[in-house]
Enzyme design. Structure first.
Site, mmCIF file in Angstrom:
data_model
loop_
_atom_site.group_PDB
_atom_site.id
_atom_site.type_symbol
_atom_site.label_atom_id
_atom_site.label_comp_id
_atom_site.label_asym_id
_atom_site.label_seq_id
_atom_site.Cartn_x
_atom_site.Cartn_y
_atom_site.Cartn_z
ATOM 1 C CD GLU A 1 -2.700 1.019 2.695
ATOM 2 O OE1 GLU A 1 -3.046 2.110 3.249
ATOM 3 O OE2 GLU A 1 -3.136 -0.132 3.194
ATOM 4 C CD GLU B 1 -11.725 4.077 -0.721
ATOM 5 O OE1 GLU B 1 -12.419 3.347 0.053
ATOM 6 O OE2 GLU B 1 -10.536 3.981 -0.906
ATOM 7 C CD GLU C 1 -6.751 9.687 4.994
ATOM 8 O OE1 GLU C 1 -6.955 8.528 4.878
ATOM 9 O OE2 GLU C 1 -5.358 10.124 5.574
ATOM 10 C CE LYS D 1 -9.980 6.154 3.599
ATOM 11 N NZ LYS D 1 -8.619 5.874 3.222
#
Length: 489
Positions: A261, A315, A324, A318
């Protein structure tokens, strides 16, 4: 003469085919699902297969809809068993039932290559759960074998909080206690099962404007490790070599390392000026270029490090700052946020698909409020993010004070007890932990509730965040005096 000519032609054709095979571009990506506007998994799988060079994905759960959607695509899938299941998996019978119910129904039509037992368990879970991690991994491995999936690997992903220090790489080592008690047995298990050691290296969390080019794979002067006598031209390599040297100290240099990641957000709040489309394209484009070049790191020159970019989509649900929610390569409608050569037929030159932000992040790169840039990077401090809850901050206090941090100054009668608020006490505890542990970026993560601030401690300044919600404006003043951070509301 004809035979010789045919032989020459065959060798030439073979060489050309070999060159073409080496030119095939591919990359892995993390497929997160924390959004209420994301396309259904069936469309995602078809898009990745038909339109991109992405050849493997990693998901943060065992989502049956996703596993079903990726059947017969040929795309490799890494799944994650939730951290909460770790204690249950010490029971082999339970582990076998779990595997039979959640993984076996989709295998082998879905190419499940790796099962991760938890995500960053050592960083965030209790010591009791941490000590159960390796036995749980072993039971999952046994359960996979008993259910006819012997070729599926078992591992666990780690934040770089497992490192005591990372700079320079030659001096890196794992944290005492975890090194011999947990990581050595884990590495032994990974060696025996030929499974990878998976880590999450994020140069983004160590952002420093003075080293921006070094962090973003741009041309720079490089950094020299005088002990290993190796030159580094990017932070990604340094972090991976820090992990490698830590493994060497435990005598496990042969275990494969995977960058499970890593990424860079394309947009952020006004106090996150590093979060721009241009920077995200530069970093992630550099990752793609590096991976497909086949080159390793200065200490692992012959290894091609398998890499998973975070993440596939922006996203929108989040928690945390705007950054983020903007790590994605694509928007929910499948349009690219920027071009890094991931779409088939794309030129592999990192370029934004929209004009790069003019100043900082937030508001599509054009914030209405001024971007406050830290005046110096010589000193670093860890402070809570403005959106962190009191419950999260109390947990941070408990954790930091249990790790050898002297928390008497924030107890009643102590010099830092006033103001008597959880946020003020958390700021002290989090920063003390950050300073004690070596001021690595991951030491200030605190499950996404910490942020690194920069300021000369001999000066005092106010750093103002504006947070607007339902027409209520909260002005939060952060004052750094000497080596103490205080919050006044």
């Amino acid at each position: 003469m004809k035979i010789s000519s045919r032989k020459h032609s065959f060798l030439l054709l073979f060489s050309i085919v070999g060159l073409c095979l080496r030119c095939v571009i591919s990359i892995g990506v993390n497929y997160g699902t924390m959004g209420n506007n994301l396309p259904p998994p069936t469309q995602v799988a078809q898009f990745i297969k038909d339109k991109t060079v992405i050849d493997r994905i990693k998901i943060f759960d065992i989502n049956p809809d996703i596993l079903r959607a990726f059947a017969n695509t040929g795309i490799s899938v890494t799944v994650t068993i939730p951290n909460g299941e770790v204690p249950n998996l010490l029971d082999l019978a339970y582990a076998r039932r779990y595997v039979e119910a959640n993984i076996k129904p989709f295998y082998p039509l879905t190419k499940i290559d790796v099962v991760l037992v938890g995500n960053e368990v050592l960083h965030w879970d209790t010591p009791d759960v941490q000590m159960k991690l390796v036995p749980a991994m072993k039971n999952v491995h046994k359960a996979l074998g008993l259910t006819g999936m012997k070729n599926v690997k078992v591992s666990s992903a780690h934040s770089l909080g497992i490192l005591l220090r990372s700079n320079p790489p030659s001096s890196a080592r794992f944290r005492p206690g975890w090194d011999v008690g947990i990581l050595a047995p884990m590495l032994q298990f990974l060696r025996e099962t030929k499974s990878p050691f998976m880590v999450n290296p994020y140069p983004y969390f160590g952002y420093n404007p003075k080293q921006e080019d070094f962090l973003l794979f741009r041309k720079n002067k490089g950094l020299y490790d005088r002990f290993s006598k190796k030159w580094y031209n990017n932070s990604f390599d340094m972090l991976l070599d820090a992990v490698y040297m830590s493994m060497v100290r435990l005598k496990y240099p042969d275990v494969e390392i995977v960058a499970a990641e890593t990424g860079w957000p394309s947009q952020g709040e006004t106090y996150e000026p590093q979060c721009t489309v241009e920077n995200a394209a530069s970093y992630n484009g550099g990752l793609v270029k590096k991976y497909n070049s086949g080159t390793g790191t200065p200490l692992m020159p012959h290894r091609k490090i398998e890499t998973y970019i975070f993440g596939l989509f922006n996203e929108n649900t989040k928690s945390g700052s705007l950054a983020e929610r903007n790590f994605g390569l694509f928007r929910p409608d499948f349009t690219p946020v920027y071009n890094i050569g991931v779409l088939k037929g794309e030129q592999g030159h990192p370029t934004p698909s929209l004009p790069p932000p003019k100043t900082g992040g937030g508001n599509k790169g054009q914030p209405k409020t001024p971007v406050v840039r830290p005046p110096t990077q010589d000193k670093k401090f860890c402070m809570p993010k403005v959106e962190a809850t009191d419950a999260q901050l109390q947990s941070n206090i408990n954790y930091a004070c249990s790790q050898g941090v002297d928390c008497t100054p924030i107890q009643a009668g102590g010099p830092c007890f006033s103001p008597n608020t959880i946020r003020s006490h958390a700021a002290f505890a989090m920063n003390s932990y950050y300073q004690k542990m070596g001021r690595n970026s991951f030491n200030c993560d605190f499950a996404g509730t910490g942020v690194v601030a920069f300021e000369d401690p001999s000066k005092s300044y106010l750093y103002t965040h504006y947070m607007i919600s339902y027409k209520i404006i909260y002005i939060i003043y952060t004052s750094i005096i000497q080596e103490k951070i205080r919050y006044t509301f």
